[in-house]
Design a protein around this motif. Structure first.
Motif, short mmCIF file in Angstrom:
data_model
loop_
_atom_site.label_atom_id
_atom_site.label_comp_id
_atom_site.label_asym_id
_atom_site.label_seq_id
_atom_site.Cartn_x
_atom_site.Cartn_y
_atom_site.Cartn_z
N TRP A 171 20.75 -0.75 -69.78
CA TRP A 171 22.09 -1.64 -69.00
C TRP A 171 22.27 -1.35 -67.62
CZ3 TRP A 171 22.88 0.45 -74.20
CH2 TRP A 171 22.33 -0.55 -75.20
N HIS A 172 22.97 -2.39 -67.37
CA HIS A 172 24.33 -1.88 -65.59
C HIS A 172 24.94 -2.01 -66.35
CE1 HIS A 172 21.37 -4.71 -63.57
NE2 HIS A 172 20.55 -3.49 -63.37
N ASP A 173 26.45 -0.46 -65.88
CA ASP A 173 27.17 -0.28 -66.73
C ASP A 173 28.96 -1.63 -66.58
OD1 ASP A 173 28.60 2.06 -67.77
OD2 ASP A 173 29.74 1.58 -66.51
N ALA A 174 29.00 -2.09 -65.53
CA ALA A 174 29.70 -3.07 -66.18
C ALA A 174 29.50 -4.26 -64.36
CB ALA A 174 30.75 -2.37 -64.83
N GLY A 175 30.22 -4.49 -63.70
CA GLY A 175 29.97 -5.20 -62.46
C GLY A 175 28.81 -4.77 -61.63
N ASP A 176 29.40 -3.61 -61.28
CA ASP A 176 28.37 -2.86 -60.84
C ASP A 176 26.68 -2.48 -61.86
OD1 ASP A 176 28.99 -0.66 -62.20
OD2 ASP A 176 29.99 0.35 -61.09
N GLN A 177 25.32 -2.08 -60.91
CA GLN A 177 24.39 -1.97 -61.51
C GLN A 177 23.75 -0.35 -61.65
OE1 GLN A 177 22.12 -3.91 -58.86
NE2 GLN A 177 23.62 -5.66 -58.79
N LEU A 178 25.27 1.15 -61.66
CA LEU A 178 24.74 1.69 -62.04
C LEU A 178 24.31 1.93 -63.78
CD1 LEU A 178 26.78 2.36 -59.80
CD2 LEU A 178 27.22 4.00 -60.61
N LYS A 179 23.61 3.21 -64.15
CA LYS A 179 23.31 3.56 -65.68
C LYS A 179 23.92 4.61 -66.06
CE LYS A 179 18.97 2.15 -65.12
NZ LYS A 179 17.27 1.26 -65.14
N HIS A 519 35.00 -10.09 -62.06
CA HIS A 519 34.87 -8.82 -60.86
C HIS A 519 33.15 -8.84 -61.34
CE1 HIS A 519 34.61 -5.76 -58.02
NE2 HIS A 519 33.63 -5.30 -58.12
N THR A 520 32.14 -9.45 -61.18
CA THR A 520 30.93 -9.36 -60.99
C THR A 520 30.05 -10.30 -60.34
OG1 THR A 520 29.26 -9.40 -63.48
CG2 THR A 520 31.27 -10.99 -63.26
N SER A 521 29.01 -9.57 -59.95
CA SER A 521 28.61 -10.46 -59.45
C SER A 521 27.57 -11.92 -59.39
CB SER A 521 26.68 -9.77 -58.72
OG SER A 521 27.34 -8.93 -58.06
N VAL A 522 26.77 -11.94 -61.63
CA VAL A 522 26.42 -13.37 -61.55
C VAL A 522 27.86 -13.96 -61.64
CG1 VAL A 522 24.61 -12.23 -62.68
CG2 VAL A 522 26.70 -12.72 -64.18
N TYR A 523 29.21 -14.17 -62.04
CA TYR A 523 29.68 -15.13 -61.43
C TYR A 523 30.17 -15.16 -59.53
CZ TYR A 523 33.74 -17.46 -61.12
OH TYR A 523 35.46 -18.25 -60.30
N VAL A 524 30.13 -14.36 -59.18
CA VAL A 524 30.79 -14.71 -57.57
C VAL A 524 29.57 -15.23 -57.09
CG1 VAL A 524 31.44 -13.53 -55.37
CG2 VAL A 524 32.56 -13.29 -57.34
N LEU A 525 28.28 -14.81 -57.63
CA LEU A 525 27.52 -15.00 -55.95
C LEU A 525 26.43 -16.82 -56.77
CD1 LEU A 525 25.08 -11.99 -55.14
CD2 LEU A 525 27.46 -13.42 -54.00
N LEU A 526 26.27 -16.97 -58.20
CA LEU A 526 25.65 -17.49 -59.18
C LEU A 526 26.34 -18.20 -60.03
CD1 LEU A 526 22.76 -15.71 -60.60
CD2 LEU A 526 23.15 -17.15 -58.39
#
Length: 640
Positions: A171-179, A519-526
């Motif tokens: 899983w991506h950890d949070a709003g970023d994409q680290l694991k 604060h997450t990409s799927v909300y901001v960009l999509l």
């Protein structure tokens, strides 16, 4: 002269009306927007700039009819500034099911609507799994895309630097994409323990890929297996354990996962660094992590694997996967015994990382679950020794502050796992560890009008759900019910009984005041509003105002409610309070399952010859295998 007197009277009258209007508009009612079970302690909070002397009515929404009149009870706890007057509204004795709201009798100020009834929490444990599916790396069912297929290239340890290893998944950890194995191991094990405690609460509406199609397996186990399969990859050999994929080079703005612009030396959207746990300080950039061993990661990964082995054997009848998890549990625990100590998260260009520095609690958990799996007495004795070594020294609950993720996980689930296997004297010791933490937080809670017991360090909501889980498990262990009111107050904070009147879960309740500009990409960009994600939550202003790179995109909608003590902002620019986390959401599952409703239909009928309540979906499943086929299970490299 007469004109001057009239003018003065008009000014006085106008000022009086303005002050009266201000007093009325400054009354705020805060409730649990999701609702209350009939037998719950039910409390709302009213606060204002001036004294409130009018009663408050409990109104039934269906006919706008008052059903109860409440007298506000003044809170004497120290306030947090801004509002000097706080009042509790207790309606615990009212149990009739329905939708309601509160309204001041004279001035007409009203609260959000809320439910009272057995269905108040619905099946929102499943809603939290919706958010977990959004966090999947590899194939992401929410986005219907595949990302980070080239994870990763190794650093540190026995492999030559930049060796390719297959660490896709997780899983991506949070709003970023680290694991991180730090958070992924806990999320996996927490889900499995929650299923063992509440198997009747989970339905089967999605398949293993997270697509909306049943597959005969409860969805929480499909999600846990996504984590288990990744942990198997991270533990690629008996002497090898990766602990992190990617680092803060990831932080290059919002991005769609399959178009990752981060560059680890092989170009954008390509290979990412994979860190092998060595038990020594690491860091490819300026900032180095601290490490003394591997036992924190190995111990709780072993707990996850031991839990999985029992569940896949007893509940699902899958002897092949059960055997694979059993071997991994034994191997991981052995690795922890050989390298006692902790491994922290790695950063590259920023000072922020996961600062976990505890490990005995994880080894206790691993040993307790292995004893339950194997019956070998050595595991039991080791679990007891680790329990005494951990005691409350590893817990934030008896501390006033901690570094970021310093005392992680935020609940010692090893105490609960061990409790059923020990004598009455040792049971009392384990119960005492939980009780001491609960008592300490309750004393802290008496110092503020919301009666919240956690320190507001980063990820305070994670602390809160862990404290709630600790109280639930303590009651199961001891039968002591004295903390039910305190528990309800902590829970209700998460759903709106807080200064800002907001839920801390995205989309819960639907139509309520919830985090939106997250604060997450799927909300901001999509523009995707995925429900069920637990945001980090409020933090001390002294921490918040000194964080790097924190800038609001919009005016603070809660500016009139903020204070000098704690801050929460619903803004995509606030990564400290409004970023939903994978492990925080997974860590809330036990709480949500505890209060939630049972699944409409159990996905798997009962095994005739097994100890668990679930069995294969059909008699012709390949899970039921002979002893001969069981011997064909793949071994870890070097295990033969």
């Amino acid at each position: 002269m007469l004109m001057k007197l009239k003018l003065i009277l008009l000014l006085i009258t106008g000022l009086g009306m303005m002050l009266q209007g201000r007093c009325q508009s400054d009354i705020y009612l805060r409730v649990n927007q999701l609702g209350y079970l009939p037998q719950d302690h039910k409390e709302a909070l009213l606060f204002s700039h001036s004294a409130v002397r009018e009663p408050v009515l409990l109104i039934r929404s269906a006919d706008n009819r008052p059903v109860l009149e409440l007298k506000p009870e003044r809170e004497k706890a120290e306030n947090w500034g801004t509002f000097p007057f706080y009042y509790t509204l207790n309606f615990s004795a009212f149990t009739a099911s329905g939708e309601y709201f509160l309204r001041t009798k004279k001035s007409g100020h009203r609260s959000s609507s809320f439910q009272i009834g057995a269905a108040a929490y619905g099946r929102h444990q499943e809603t939290l799994l919706t958010f977990m599916r959004q966090q999947r790396c590899g194939y992401n069912p929410t986005l219907d895309m595949v990302c980070h297929e080239k994870d990763g290239r190794s650093f540190y340890g026995s492999l030559p630097d930049s060796t390719y290893v297959d660490l896709s998944g997780g899983w991506h950890d949070a709003g970023d994409q680290l694991k991180y194995l730090i958070t992924g191991s806990y999320a996996t094990a927490h889900m499995l323990m929650t299923f063992e405690l509440y198997p009747e609460k989970f339905a089967d509406e999605y398949n293993a890929l997270g697509q909306p199609k049943s597959n005969g397996i409860p969805d929480i186990l499909d999600e846990a297996k996504w984590g288990l399969d990744w942990i198997h990859k991270m533990h690629a050999a008996p002497d090898m354990l990766f602990h992190q994929v990617a680092d803060d080079r990831d932080h290059r703005g919002f991005k769609i996962p399959n178009k990752d612009n981060s560059d680890y030396g092989w170009g954008e959207n390509s290979y990412r660094a994979a860190y092998l746990a060595t038990g020594e300080p690491q860091g490819l950039g300026e900032f180095k992590s601290q490490a003394t061993g591997l036992a924190n990661l190995a111990g709780r990964s072993a707990a996850a694997m031991a839990l999985a082995s029992r569940i896949w054997q007893s509940h699902l009848g899958d002897a092949v996967y059960a055997a694979k998890c059993r071997r991994a549990a034994i191997s991981l625990y052995k690795l922890g015994r050989e390298h006692e100590g902790y491994q922290q998260g790695n950063s590259y260009g920023a000072p922020y990382r996961y600062n976990e520095d505890t490990w005995a609690d994880d080894m206790e958990w691993g040993a307790a679950e292995l004893y339950a799996l194997t019956g070998e007495k050595a595991y039991l004795e080791q679990a007891k020794a680790y329990a005494l070594q951990s005691s409350n020294a590893d817990s934030w609950t008896t501390k006033d502050t901690a570094a970021h993720y310093q005392r992680y996980p935020f609940i010692n689930l090893g105490h609960f796992a061990l409790h059923r296997h020990v004598d009455e004297e040792f049971k009392s010791i384990l119960e005492g560890f939980y009780k001491a933490g609960i008592d300490y937080t309750r004393r802290r809670a008496e110092r503020n009008p919301f009666h919240i017991g956690v320190p507001f360090i980063w990820c305070s909501n994670n602390l809160l759900t862990s404290l709630i889980a600790q109280m639930i498990l303590y009651e199961k262990m001891s039968g002591d019910q004295q903390y039910q009111q305190f528990l309800a107050r902590q829970r209700d904070w998460l759903f709106g009984r807080n200064p800002w009147g907001t839920s801390m879960f995205t989309g819960l309740p639907e139509g309520g005041e919830v985090p939106e500009d997250i604060h997450t990409s799927v909300y901001v960009l999509l523009g995707l509003d995925v429900p069920g994600g637990l945001v980090d939550g409020p933090i001390y202003r002294s921490i918040h105002d000194n964080l790097l790179g924190l800038t609001l995109n919009d005016p603070d909608e809660f500016a009139h409610l903020q204070n000098d003590h704690v801050v929460y902002q619903d803004d995509v620019g606030d990564y400290s309070t409004n970023e939903p986390t994978m492990d925080g959401t997974a860590g809330a599952l036990l709480m949500m399952a505890h209060f939630g409703m049972e699944a409409e239909q159990s996905p798997i009928p009962e095994l005739a010859d097994g100890p668990g309540p679930f069995a294969p979906a059909s008699s012709n499943r390949s899970n039921r295998i002979s002893d001969k086929s069981e011997q064909q299970v793949d071994f870890l490299p070097g295990e033969r």
